[in-house]
Scaffold this motif. Structure first.
Motif, PDB file in Angstrom:
ATOM      1  N   ILE A   1       0.710   4.162   2.879  1.00  0.00           N
ATOM      2  CA  ILE A   1       1.390   3.977   3.987  1.00  0.00           C
ATOM      3  C   ILE A   1       2.908   3.291   4.013  1.00  0.00           C
ATOM      4  CG2 ILE A   1      -1.107   3.876   5.147  1.00  0.00           C
ATOM      5  CD1 ILE A   1      -0.575   0.823   5.355  1.00  0.00           C
TER       6      ILE A   1
ATOM      7  N   GLU B   1      -4.506  -8.409   3.768  1.00  0.00           N
ATOM      8  CA  GLU B   1      -5.917  -7.837   3.753  1.00  0.00           C
ATOM      9  C   GLU B   1      -6.946  -8.850   3.029  1.00  0.00           C
ATOM     10  OE1 GLU B   1      -5.883  -4.506   1.057  1.00  0.00           O
ATOM     11  OE2 GLU B   1      -4.282  -3.376   2.588  1.00  0.00           O
TER      12      GLU B   1
ATOM     13  N   ARG C   1       0.739  -1.183  -0.172  1.00  0.00           N
ATOM     14  CA  ARG C   1      -0.249  -0.006  -0.101  1.00  0.00           C
ATOM     15  C   ARG C   1       0.999   1.239   0.145  1.00  0.00           C
ATOM     16  NH1 ARG C   1      -5.136  -0.542  -1.561  1.00  0.00           N
ATOM     17  NH2 ARG C   1      -6.037  -2.224  -0.495  1.00  0.00           N
TER      18      ARG C   1
ATOM     19  N   ASN D   1      -5.529  -3.100   8.343  1.00  0.00           N
ATOM     20  CA  ASN D   1      -6.470  -2.029   8.277  1.00  0.00           C
ATOM     21  C   ASN D   1      -7.641  -2.446   8.835  1.00  0.00           C
ATOM     22  OD1 ASN D   1      -8.088  -3.671   6.467  1.00  0.00           O
ATOM     23  ND2 ASN D   1      -6.616  -3.203   4.632  1.00  0.00           N
ATOM     24  N   ASP D   2      -8.438  -1.258   8.913  1.00  0.00           N
ATOM     25  CA  ASP D   2      -9.697  -1.343   9.424  1.00  0.00           C
ATOM     26  C   ASP D   2     -10.693  -2.350   8.736  1.00  0.00           C
ATOM     27  OD1 ASP D   2     -10.064   0.412   7.306  1.00  0.00           O
ATOM     28  OD2 ASP D   2     -11.658   1.543   8.083  1.00  0.00           O
TER      29      ASP D   2
ATOM     30  N   GLN E   1       0.679  -5.255   3.334  1.00  0.00           N
ATOM     31  CA  GLN E   1      -0.331  -5.772   4.261  1.00  0.00           C
ATOM     32  C   GLN E   1      -1.096  -6.782   3.626  1.00  0.00           C
ATOM     33  OE1 GLN E   1      -3.083  -2.276   4.545  1.00  0.00           O
ATOM     34  NE2 GLN E   1      -2.608  -2.467   6.531  1.00  0.00           N
TER      35      GLN E   1
END
Length: 170
Positions: free
Chosen positions: A59, A65, A56, A154-155, A63
């Motif tokens: 950032i 994900e 990503r 991540n959220d 990640q």
């Protein structure tokens, strides 16, 4: 609201502000960004959760994900989830159900996200967009939460796993 002013449009998002009269009579600009509706897919097969690894740039981290993507015009959440799952992972689900629909970061964003659970996965072929560089990765269900929480998270991934777990699907 007195007025809504879009100031910046990219084709991917719109940014602007709403001029609002507050309860005390003063006026204030509330800035926002509007993003397309998206889906996040918690896909389970053979006691594993299917993830994608990707870098990503925003950032500067890679990640792990859950597969995710934009809901196209006229597309249902489950149809978008089915398409994104196959494009990003190379698997097709025979059963998809919406877990939850939420507004995201309402203090700044105009953005809806739906969480979809997928099962009955069959391998097909990964079909990535030109700007996607994803590697599918299956993680045992019992290790999924600790695995994603051990790195940059991540959220959407945390929420997708948590919703599926709360509904007894993991």
């Amino acid at each position: 609201m007195i007025e809504s002013v879009p100031e910046y449009e990219t084709g991917w998002f719109v940014g602007g502000y709403d001029l609002v009269e507050q309860p005390d009579g003063s006026r204030k600009r509330y800035y926002w960004a509007e993003l397309p509706t998206a889906v996040v897919v918690t896909a389970v097969t053979d006691d594993h959760v299917l993830f994608v690894e990707q870098y990503r740039p925003t950032i500067r981290h890679e990640q792990l994900e859950l597969p995710a993507g934009v809901v196209e015009a006229g597309e249902s959440y489950t149809a978008a989830a089915e398409r994104e799952l196959e494009e990003e992972t190379g698997f097709r689900a025979d059963s998809l159900s919406v877990l939850e629909e939420v507004w995201v970061a309402t203090g700044l964003l105009r953005h809806k996200r739906a969480y979809v659970f997928a099962e009955g996965l069959e391998p097909t072929e990964q079909n990535l967009d030109a700007n996607e560089f994803l590697t599918p990765r299956a993680v045992p269900i019992e290790e999924a939460m600790s695995t994603v929480r051990s790195g940059a998270i991540n959220d959407a991934t945390l929420q997708g796993l948590s919703l599926a777990d709360a509904k007894g699907l993991l």
